[in-house]
Design an enzyme around this catalytic site. Structure first.
Site, short mmCIF file in Angstrom:
data_model
loop_
_atom_site.label_atom_id
_atom_site.label_comp_id
_atom_site.label_asym_id
_atom_site.label_seq_id
_atom_site.Cartn_x
_atom_site.Cartn_y
_atom_site.Cartn_z
N LYS A 3 44.81 29.80 -20.10
CA LYS A 3 45.73 29.25 -19.11
C LYS A 3 47.06 29.98 -19.20
CE LYS A 3 47.70 25.34 -21.65
NZ LYS A 3 49.11 25.24 -21.41
N LEU A 61 39.42 21.29 -25.67
CA LEU A 61 37.97 21.05 -25.68
C LEU A 61 37.34 21.57 -26.97
CD1 LEU A 61 37.06 21.84 -21.98
CD2 LEU A 61 37.14 19.62 -23.11
N GLY A 62 38.12 22.35 -27.71
CA GLY A 62 37.62 22.83 -29.01
C GLY A 62 38.13 21.99 -30.17
N HIS A 86 44.93 19.71 -20.70
CA HIS A 86 44.41 19.08 -21.93
C HIS A 86 44.11 17.60 -21.75
CE1 HIS A 86 45.66 22.84 -23.47
NE2 HIS A 86 46.90 22.54 -23.81
N ARG A 109 54.53 14.27 -34.22
CA ARG A 109 53.49 15.10 -33.62
C ARG A 109 52.16 14.38 -33.82
NH1 ARG A 109 51.64 21.16 -35.58
NH2 ARG A 109 50.28 21.57 -33.81
N TRP A 145 62.83 -13.23 7.55
CA TRP A 145 62.98 -13.02 8.99
C TRP A 145 62.86 -11.52 9.27
CZ3 TRP A 145 63.86 -17.40 11.96
CH2 TRP A 145 64.24 -18.56 11.24
C1 BG6 Z 1 49.62 24.43 -25.28
C2 BG6 Z 1 50.91 24.19 -24.58
O1 BG6 Z 1 48.59 24.54 -24.35
O2 BG6 Z 1 49.36 23.36 -26.17
C3 BG6 Z 1 52.04 23.99 -25.58
O3 BG6 Z 1 51.22 25.31 -23.75
C4 BG6 Z 1 51.68 22.93 -26.59
O4 BG6 Z 1 53.24 23.66 -24.92
C5 BG6 Z 1 50.32 23.22 -27.18
O5 BG6 Z 1 52.66 22.96 -27.60
C6 BG6 Z 1 49.89 22.10 -28.10
O6 BG6 Z 1 48.70 22.46 -28.74
P1 BG6 Z 1 48.35 21.87 -30.17
O7 BG6 Z 1 47.04 22.53 -30.46
O8 BG6 Z 1 49.44 22.28 -31.10
O9 BG6 Z 1 48.25 20.40 -30.01
#
Ligand code: BG6
Length: 797
Positions: free
Chosen positions: A179, A211-212, A272, A370, A623
């Site tokens: 992408k 997807l992986g 995603h 995260r 009204w």
């Molecule tokens: C990418 C995005 O496709 O996925 C990024 O372009 C993002 O902005 C990343 O940080 C996140 O991937 P992962 O594998 O770190 O969760």
């Protein structure tokens, strides 16, 4: 020969390696992998590692390999780069050190750098591959071209491969694309058409690395292996909501030139999160190992997605973002980006399985943690009598019931599949998933880990390694087909268009975000939980803190003016109406509200219908300010608008609803039927002093208001409270409150929205009291208050 040195090296390497690997074994063929962009970031971080993993998995089996790292870098630099990357590779723990170093040596010898730019370069590569295969006495099985290059380079490379580097008959070609696959539906279509001119659909492997991810790749197998338990659960009857989430702590610094064009919806949600959504929501094919049926079922899931509206999303932007863009792209101080770095979107599916179940998709940069997951939360209708201390995880029906595909990071730190113990014990393939050991103190979604049956992969693998293996095995269901790609863009593009000028809510970033980004939904709409007037136009200098936001308050035609972006403006107007209603009911026992037709009030009706639970509807009389002379059920009828967007969602006593009598004795607005007089009498009878508590008006681009048009022979002055008028546009006949009646109101609100109103707004700001030319200029409540509500486009252009 352009690079004789390289060729010689490669030949020697190939021969040694082929001999080494083939030994006595009978091989099914030779596979060449050409990594384009071999010296780039993605290649360095993931792709070489993934290719090495492929080699570890496949060496000594059915195929021999060669790996060509290609780029535009000079041969010397490229070779040095690749040598370094290959040297840094390591094996997973389950490969013995001796075996690892042997395989690594082989992999290094099989891999070489090659400068690949022109058509001749591609022809030479093709010839080299053929020669290698011939020398080894092999058959060519196929070629994989991995495009790890920016999309603008796609067309040239694709043309060269197609014209000069296709394998001969009997061998396959697989091209792997990264992408972005376009920017919206149209550009994705163009790109797809262009690529379709060079490659067949089955030759293209579009990567979505989610997807992986192991937990994502497990969704369908999990659903398949637990069909029996899930059959009765996986539907609107049991699922309360689905959350598909990808939170990041990093921001976009260093890649704002990409990010500025894409933003979080294009970068993460369109691909995603949508892929994950379809895996959760699609009907489960009989045979999940058939790529074709998986892809077809996925496509059907796309078709069931209900179209998104502007109100389906909330947007945010971390505060440092605009400054980063200015710095990285040399923009002036006055530049402010509208690109969202955070988005929450509410998705619904229109099918029997999922009707009414909210799917929440959310992603953002600069958040507090995260983590990624797809969480299916089930309804809970149990009530437990015993104190919750006595609730036992695998027995109590009162504990939350959920299934989580935990994609990674977060508190757990690894991918996992979690199933609440009070649901069922799941079955996962024991060779690849193992039960997680106890982690005392660890809590997930507010519950201790011990509440779940929790499984994690026996061997953690990064997404690219998984996908490279799937490419090699031709497993197309792990990739995005053209049809699915276009279906996804078809779903997201209208929302992206609708949000193009939306100002995202600024957030400070990290833990400081507090509850600023929390959102909630009602019906089809999503909004931030914390009401907060947005800032007008942020000025240069340090980004304002949340406390510094404000709605613009000014004066227009000597009356108060409130201006904001549309959503905030509507929210403010709705709040003001509710406050007025509450006051009126408290003082007089009833609230008389007269509402205009047209499109501007529709979002207001929706806002009132879905967000104002404290509104005193039971004491409100509704009204009409004006009506078109059409039957009340006609879609053009103002009453129909009111009915669709407001009345059917609230509880107002029927006798408090007062449509205009435009349809009497089976005819429309006939003078003889005296509809206008009837309405006037009804008003006089019910509204004290014929003075509405609030009249909501709009302003037409020609200066009309209500259904009082320029040069109207009636309704601008005189005694009549309600009049029949003529509109310059269809339907021509109208009924309208007169200016004198409007001006008796305690409060008049004029709502003006959109750029099309900009010209008349400027004009009317300058004219005096000239209702014949501009009826709106005649609105001036005798003893009440007039307030103008204009969005920025109408007010500032
Ligand atoms: C990418 C995005 O496709 O996925 C990024 O372009 C993002 O902005 C990343 O940080 C996140 O991937 P992962 O594998 O770190 O969760």
């Amino acid at each position: 020969m352009r690079h004789p040195g390289c060729w010689k090296m490669l030949t020697v390497a190939m021969c040694v390696a082929l001999l080494g690997c083939l030994q006595a074994q009978e091989l099914r063929g030779h596979v060449s992998v050409i990594l384009l962009g071999a010296t780039g970031d993605l290649a360095r971080k993931y792709l070489w590692r993934g290719l090495f993993q492929l080699y570890l998995d496949e060496a000594g089996k059915d195929y021999s390999f060669s790996f060509h790292g290609a780029a535009l870098t000079s041969t010397k630099q490229g070779q040095a780069f690749i040598a370094k990357v290959l040297e840094s590779l390591s094996c997973p723990e389950d490969v013995a050190p001796d075996r690892c170093s042997e395989l690594k040596g082989q992999f290094q010898r099989l891999s070489a750098y090659r400068h690949l730019a022109t058509r001749e370069d591609y022809m030479a590569l093709s010839k080299d591959i053929e020669a290698q295969v011939q020398r080894g006495g092999l058959r060519e099985a196929g070629r994989i071209f991995y495009f790890s290059v920016p999309p603008f380079a796609y067309a040239d490379i694709a043309r060269n491969i197609n014209s000069s580097c296709r394998p001969g008959p009997g061998a396959w070609l697989r091209v792997v694309l990264e992408k972005p696959f376009g920017h919206d539906h149209l550009s994705a279509q163009q790109l797809a058409t262009e690529l379709g001119g060079f490659f067949r659909e089955e030759e293209m492997y579009r990567v979505d690395h989610y997807l992986g991810k192991q937990a994502v790749a497990q969704i369908l197998p999990f659903r398949d292996q637990n069909r029996k338990a899930l059959d009765g659960l996986w539907s609107r009857h049991h699922v309360e909501r689905v959350e598909i989430i990808m939170k990041e702590t990093v921001d976009a610094e260093g890649r704002t030139s990409f990010y500025e064009e894409y933003g979080v919806i294009r970068d993460v949600l369109q691909n995603h999160l949508t892929e994950v959504l379809t895996l959760v929501a699609m009907e489960l094919p009989h045979n999940i190992s058939s790529s074709e049926s998986v892809l077809q079922h996925k496509l059907r899931a796309f078709r069931a997605l209900r179209g998104l509206q502007k109100g389906s999303a909330v947007l945010g932007q971390y505060q440092a973002y605009s400054e980063q863009v200015r710095r990285e792209q040399q923009k002036p101080d006055s530049f402010h980006s509208l690109t969202p770095t955070f988005a929450g979107v509410l998705v619904h599916m229109d099918n029997l399985r999922w009707e009414g179940v909210p799917f929440i998709l959310m992603s953002g940069k600069a958040l507090d943690e995260r983590v990624g997951y797809a969480r299916i939360l089930f309804r809970n209708q149990a009530y437990c009598v015993q104190n919750d201390e006595h609730w036992v995880a695998d027995q109590s029906r009162c504990l939350p019931r959920q299934i989580v595909f935990y994609i990674g990071h977060g508190e757990l730190g690894s991918p996992a599949v979690l199933v609440s113990r009070n649901l069922f014990r799941p079955s996962l393939p024991p060779e690849s998933w193992k039960e997680l050991g106890a982690r005392p103190g660890l809590r997930l979604f507010g519950r201790p880990l011990s509440d779940f049956y929790a499984y994690s992969p026996v061997r953690e693998q990064d997404a690219y390694s998984v996908l490279i293996s799937h490419i090699f095995h031709g497993r197309k269901d792990s990739f995005v087909t053209t049809e699915n790609l276009l279906a996804s863009w078809g779903f997201w593009t209208p929302l992206l268009d609708g949000l193009a000028h939306e100002v995202p809510r600024l957030y400070p970033g990290g833990a400081e975000n507090g509850h600023l980004l929390d959102f909630e939904f009602g019906g089809a709409r999503l909004c931030f939980s914390q009401q907060q007037p947005e800032q007008l136009v942020p000025g240069p200098g340090p980004a304002p803190m949340p406390s510094g936001f404000q709605v613009l308050k000014a004066r227009y035609r000597e009356s108060p003016l409130i201006s904001a972006w549309p959503e905030e403006l509507i929210a403010k107007l709705a709040d003001d109406i509710e406050a007025t209603a509450v006051r009126a009911v408290r003082r007089f026992g009833a609230f008389h509200l007269a509402l205009s037709g047209g499109s501007s009030p529709v979002p207001l009706f929706q806002q009132l219908a879905t967000r104002h639970y404290g509104f005193p509807w039971a004491h409100t009389h509704l009204w009409l300010v004006d009506e078109r002379c059409v039957p009340l059920w006609d879609p053009e009828s103002n009453f129909q608008h009111l009915q669709t967007h407001l009345l059917q969602h609230i509880r107002v006593p029927y006798y408090n609803i007062h449509p205009m009598p435009v349809h009497l004795r089976q005819r429309l607005c006939a003078e003889e039927d005296q509809g206008a007089q009837t309405y006037a009498s009804e008003i006089s009878a019910l509204v004290a002093n014929s003075s509405f508590d609030l009249v909501l008006l709009g302003m037409g681009a020609d200066g009309h208001t209500a259904s009082l048009f320029p040069q109207s022979p009636s309704g601008l002055d005189g005694e009549q409270l309600v009049v029949l008028t003529e509109s310059p546009s269809r339907p021509f006949q109208r009924m309208s409150l007169s200016l004198p009646l409007i001006n008796r109101a305690r409060k008049v609100a004029v709502l003006v929205m959109g750029r099309v109103k900009r010209e008349i707004t400027v004009l009317v700001s300058r004219v005096g009291h000239e209702p014949k030319k501009w009826p709106i200029s005649g609105v001036l409540p005798t003893s009440g208050q007039l307030v103008w509500y204009m969005d920025y486009e109408a007010f500032l252009g």
